[in-house]
Design a protein around this motif. Structure first.
Motif, PDB file in Angstrom:
ATOM      1  N   ILE A  56      -4.094   7.829  18.822  1.00 16.16           N
ATOM      2  CA  ILE A  56      -3.638   6.537  18.299  1.00 16.16           C
ATOM      3  C   ILE A  56      -4.661   5.493  18.713  1.00 16.16           C
ATOM      4  O   ILE A  56      -4.944   5.346  19.912  1.00 16.16           O
ATOM      5  N   SER A  57      -5.218   4.802  17.734  1.00 15.71           N
ATOM      6  CA  SER A  57      -6.275   3.825  18.020  1.00 15.71           C
ATOM      7  C   SER A  57      -5.899   2.463  17.458  1.00 15.71           C
ATOM      8  O   SER A  57      -5.829   2.311  16.233  1.00 15.71           O
ATOM      9  N   PRO A  58      -5.646   1.469  18.296  1.00 13.65           N
ATOM     10  CA  PRO A  58      -5.530   0.101  17.768  1.00 13.65           C
ATOM     11  C   PRO A  58      -6.872  -0.332  17.177  1.00 13.65           C
ATOM     12  O   PRO A  58      -7.927  -0.076  17.767  1.00 13.65           O
ATOM     13  N   VAL A  59      -6.833  -0.940  16.014  1.00 14.41           N
ATOM     14  CA  VAL A  59      -8.052  -1.450  15.384  1.00 14.41           C
ATOM     15  C   VAL A  59      -8.096  -2.940  15.682  1.00 14.41           C
ATOM     16  O   VAL A  59      -7.424  -3.743  15.039  1.00 14.41           O
ATOM     17  N   TRP A  60      -8.892  -3.300  16.676  1.00 13.25           N
ATOM     18  CA  TRP A  60      -8.860  -4.667  17.193  1.00 13.25           C
ATOM     19  C   TRP A  60      -9.724  -5.621  16.397  1.00 13.25           C
ATOM     20  O   TRP A  60      -9.764  -6.798  16.684  1.00 13.25           O
ATOM     21  N   ARG A  61     -10.455  -5.108  15.408  1.00 12.95           N
ATOM     22  CA  ARG A  61     -11.362  -5.964  14.655  1.00 12.95           C
ATOM     23  C   ARG A  61     -10.618  -7.171  14.074  1.00 12.95           C
ATOM     24  O   ARG A  61      -9.641  -7.033  13.354  1.00 12.95           O
ATOM     25  N   GLU A  62     -11.079  -8.354  14.383  1.00 16.28           N
ATOM     26  CA  GLU A  62     -10.452  -9.571  13.869  1.00 16.28           C
ATOM     27  C   GLU A  62     -10.967  -9.861  12.467  1.00 16.28           C
ATOM     28  O   GLU A  62     -12.169  -9.797  12.203  1.00 16.28           O
ATOM     29  N   TYR A  63     -10.043 -10.167  11.572  1.00 13.24           N
ATOM     30  CA  TYR A  63     -10.448 -10.529  10.224  1.00 13.24           C
ATOM     31  C   TYR A  63     -11.195 -11.859  10.261  1.00 13.24           C
ATOM     32  O   TYR A  63     -10.741 -12.827  10.856  1.00 13.24           O
ATOM     33  N   ARG A  64     -12.366 -11.904   9.600  1.00 12.52           N
ATOM     34  CA  ARG A  64     -13.245 -13.066   9.722  1.00 12.52           C
ATOM     35  C   ARG A  64     -13.455 -13.808   8.399  1.00 12.52           C
ATOM     36  O   ARG A  64     -14.469 -14.471   8.223  1.00 12.52           O
ATOM     37  N   GLY A  65     -12.539 -13.671   7.486  1.00 11.89           N
ATOM     38  CA  GLY A  65     -12.607 -14.466   6.276  1.00 11.89           C
ATOM     39  C   GLY A  65     -13.390 -13.849   5.134  1.00 11.89           C
ATOM     40  O   GLY A  65     -13.683 -14.533   4.149  1.00 11.89           O
ATOM     41  N   GLU A  66     -13.718 -12.568   5.217  1.00 19.05           N
ATOM     42  CA  GLU A  66     -14.452 -11.923   4.130  1.00 19.05           C
ATOM     43  C   GLU A  66     -13.604 -11.887   2.855  1.00 19.05           C
ATOM     44  O   GLU A  66     -12.373 -11.860   2.910  1.00 19.05           O
ATOM     45  N   ASN A  67     -14.273 -11.837   1.712  1.00 21.70           N
ATOM     46  CA  ASN A  67     -13.524 -11.777   0.451  1.00 21.70           C
ATOM     47  C   ASN A  67     -13.889 -10.566  -0.399  1.00 21.70           C
ATOM     48  O   ASN A  67     -13.455 -10.455  -1.544  1.00 21.70           O
ATOM     49  N   THR A  68     -14.711  -9.663   0.132  1.00 20.07           N
ATOM     50  CA  THR A  68     -15.071  -8.449  -0.594  1.00 20.07           C
ATOM     51  C   THR A  68     -14.448  -7.264   0.130  1.00 20.07           C
ATOM     52  O   THR A  68     -14.658  -7.066   1.325  1.00 20.07           O
ATOM     53  N   PHE A  69     -13.671  -6.488  -0.625  1.00 18.69           N
ATOM     54  CA  PHE A  69     -12.868  -5.426  -0.023  1.00 18.69           C
ATOM     55  C   PHE A  69     -13.063  -4.101  -0.759  1.00 18.69           C
ATOM     56  O   PHE A  69     -13.274  -4.080  -1.967  1.00 18.69           O
ATOM     57  N   ARG A  70     -12.964  -3.043   0.005  1.00 21.38           N
ATOM     58  CA  ARG A  70     -12.852  -1.702  -0.552  1.00 21.38           C
ATOM     59  C   ARG A  70     -11.374  -1.331  -0.533  1.00 21.38           C
ATOM     60  O   ARG A  70     -10.680  -1.562   0.444  1.00 21.38           O
ATOM     61  N   ILE A  71     -10.896  -0.760  -1.613  1.00 21.97           N
ATOM     62  CA  ILE A  71      -9.485  -0.399  -1.728  1.00 21.97           C
ATOM     63  C   ILE A  71      -9.262   0.954  -1.073  1.00 21.97           C
ATOM     64  O   ILE A  71      -9.851   1.959  -1.482  1.00 21.97           O
ATOM     65  N   LEU A  72      -8.421   0.985  -0.036  1.00 22.50           N
ATOM     66  CA  LEU A  72      -8.140   2.225   0.678  1.00 22.50           C
ATOM     67  C   LEU A  72      -7.018   3.018   0.025  1.00 22.50           C
ATOM     68  O   LEU A  72      -6.999   4.250   0.099  1.00 22.50           O
ATOM     69  N   SER A  73      -6.058   2.339  -0.547  1.00 22.57           N
ATOM     70  CA  SER A  73      -4.995   3.007  -1.294  1.00 22.57           C
ATOM     71  C   SER A  73      -4.781   2.198  -2.577  1.00 22.57           C
ATOM     72  O   SER A  73      -4.831   0.970  -2.550  1.00 22.57           O
ATOM     73  N   PRO A  74      -4.575   2.875  -3.709  1.00 23.90           N
ATOM     74  CA  PRO A  74      -4.604   2.205  -5.012  1.00 23.90           C
ATOM     75  C   PRO A  74      -3.780   0.916  -5.056  1.00 23.90           C
ATOM     76  O   PRO A  74      -2.660   0.861  -4.562  1.00 23.90           O
ATOM     77  N   VAL A  75      -4.363  -0.109  -5.658  1.00 23.25           N
ATOM     78  CA  VAL A  75      -3.659  -1.379  -5.863  1.00 23.25           C
ATOM     79  C   VAL A  75      -2.813  -1.266  -7.122  1.00 23.25           C
ATOM     80  O   VAL A  75      -3.274  -0.780  -8.163  1.00 23.25           O
ATOM     81  N   VAL A  76      -1.571  -1.731  -7.016  1.00 19.92           N
ATOM     82  CA  VAL A  76      -0.614  -1.636  -8.118  1.00 19.92           C
ATOM     83  C   VAL A  76      -0.104  -3.035  -8.453  1.00 19.92           C
ATOM     84  O   VAL A  76       0.367  -3.754  -7.570  1.00 19.92           O
ATOM     85  N   ILE A  77      -0.214  -3.412  -9.722  1.00 16.39           N
ATOM     86  CA  ILE A  77       0.336  -4.666 -10.233  1.00 16.39           C
ATOM     87  C   ILE A  77       1.236  -4.314 -11.415  1.00 16.39           C
ATOM     88  O   ILE A  77       0.782  -3.651 -12.357  1.00 16.39           O
ATOM     89  N   ASN A  78       2.482  -4.737 -11.371  1.00 13.95           N
ATOM     90  CA  ASN A  78       3.388  -4.404 -12.462  1.00 13.95           C
ATOM     91  C   ASN A  78       3.849  -5.652 -13.194  1.00 13.95           C
ATOM     92  O   ASN A  78       3.730  -6.775 -12.703  1.00 13.95           O
ATOM     93  N   ASP A  79       4.361  -5.434 -14.381  1.00 12.90           N
ATOM     94  CA  ASP A  79       4.989  -6.509 -15.156  1.00 12.90           C
ATOM     95  C   ASP A  79       6.422  -6.074 -15.423  1.00 12.90           C
ATOM     96  O   ASP A  79       6.663  -5.146 -16.205  1.00 12.90           O
ATOM     97  N   PRO A  80       7.410  -6.708 -14.775  1.00 12.10           N
ATOM     98  CA  PRO A  80       8.804  -6.266 -14.922  1.00 12.10           C
ATOM     99  C   PRO A  80       9.336  -6.399 -16.340  1.00 12.10           C
ATOM    100  O   PRO A  80      10.369  -5.801 -16.665  1.00 12.10           O
ATOM    101  N   ASP A  81       8.642  -7.180 -17.187  1.00 16.55           N
ATOM    102  CA  ASP A  81       9.091  -7.348 -18.568  1.00 16.55           C
ATOM    103  C   ASP A  81       8.576  -6.257 -19.491  1.00 16.55           C
ATOM    104  O   ASP A  81       8.909  -6.236 -20.684  1.00 16.55           O
ATOM    105  N   ARG A  82       7.747  -5.359 -18.969  1.00 22.71           N
ATOM    106  CA  ARG A  82       7.214  -4.268 -19.785  1.00 22.71           C
ATOM    107  C   ARG A  82       7.893  -2.954 -19.430  1.00 22.71           C
ATOM    108  O   ARG A  82       8.389  -2.783 -18.327  1.00 22.71           O
ATOM    109  N   ASN A  83       7.868  -2.025 -20.345  1.00 21.37           N
ATOM    110  CA  ASN A  83       8.599  -0.771 -20.273  1.00 21.37           C
ATOM    111  C   ASN A  83       8.300  -0.010 -18.974  1.00 21.37           C
ATOM    112  O   ASN A  83       7.193   0.515 -18.796  1.00 21.37           O
ATOM    113  N   PRO A  84       9.263   0.098 -18.044  1.00 21.55           N
ATOM    114  CA  PRO A  84       9.013   0.789 -16.777  1.00 21.55           C
ATOM    115  C   PRO A  84       8.851   2.294 -16.940  1.00 21.55           C
ATOM    116  O   PRO A  84       8.377   2.972 -16.018  1.00 21.55           O
ATOM    117  N   ARG A  85       9.240   2.840 -18.080  1.00 18.64           N
ATOM    118  CA  ARG A  85       9.106   4.282 -18.297  1.00 18.64           C
ATOM    119  C   ARG A  85       7.718   4.664 -18.805  1.00 18.64           C
ATOM    120  O   ARG A  85       7.423   5.851 -18.943  1.00 18.64           O
TER     121      ARG A  85
END
Length: 250
Positions: free
Chosen positions: A116-145
């Protein structure tokens, strides 16, 4: 702050998991937090954390299984130090052999907690990110099926609107503050669509490297709590681009 909990096979030989593995780790997180924060798990409220599971290189995703697992890292993030402390203490107990009776998913009992490793790195205001797990954006007004219709990718109609609405809702719930300004996602490298098997259905998301245009408090928030929806189910975890997490996540 973040935690990295490393699992290794108990028997020393590569193990396997179902390709729809996120439910196993959703249950794991619930086992850790439910005794301390029962309200989090009432009425399907948005969860104040996010996580990603990274596997060693060389695993194979085929036939409904992930095979060749020699190690896997659960990366867990929250802006709430009490939640992080509860997760840390639970993982420490498992490493010492305490608390496995609270684990409901038998698939996870093939593994042991190696570190078990605490990741102590402090976030320093960066705005460029690598996605570690897929980003999901949904629209509740569109067909959920229909995942192709219900979930949105950058550049599709309504994406920025739903991203802003989702982020505002979560910030108001977790921090009790309304973010200033908007939020936009700009691909830096190729951003690709992924269809993820999840709870016997499919979720449409995207992975890659992105630049997020938003105020500093919003950037810090999405770093701590994840970007998009279903973040408490192992989606939307981001890492600053110049860090070293390079293992496989499906």
């Amino acid at each position: 702050m973040r935690l990295k909990i490393r699992f290794k096979p108990k028997e020393g030989q590569p193990e396997s998991l179902p390709i729809d593995y996120r439910g196993i780790f959703i249950s794991f997180v619930k086992s850790a937090l439910l005794p301390h924060f029962p309200h989090i798990f009432e009425n399907r409220i948005v969860k104040p954390y996010t996580f990603a599971v990274l596997f060693n290189r060389g695993v194979k995703f085929k036939g409904g299984e992930i095979t060749g697992i020699e190690r896997m890292d659960l990366l867990f993030s929250s802006g709430d130090p009490e939640i992080l402390t509860a997760m840390f203490n639970f993982a420490i107990g498992l490493k010492r052999g305490i608390g496995w009776d609270r684990i409901r998913k038998e698939e996870l009992k093939k593994f042991r907690v190696a570190n078990i490793s605490p990741v102590w790195r402090e976030y320093r205001g960066e705005n460029t990110f690598r996605i570690l797990s897929p980003v999901v954006i949904n629209d509740p007004d569109r067909n959920p099926r229909n995942p192709k219709e219900h979930y949105l990718l950058p550049g599709e109609e309504g994406f920025n609107r739903r991203l802003l609405e989702t982020t505002r809702e979560k910030m108001e719930r977790f921090l009790r503050k309304v973010p200033k300004g908007g939020i936009e996602v700009e691909p830096v490298e190729e951003v690709r669509e992924v269809m993820v098997r999840h709870y016997r259905g499919y979720v449409r998301g995207f992975v890659g490297t992105i630049r997020v245009k938003a105020s500093p408090d919003v950037l810090k928030f999405i770093y701590d709590y994840g970007l998009g929806v279903r973040t408490g189910q192992g989606f939307g975890m981001l890492e600053v681009e110049n860090t070293n997490f390079r293992a496989t996540s499906g």
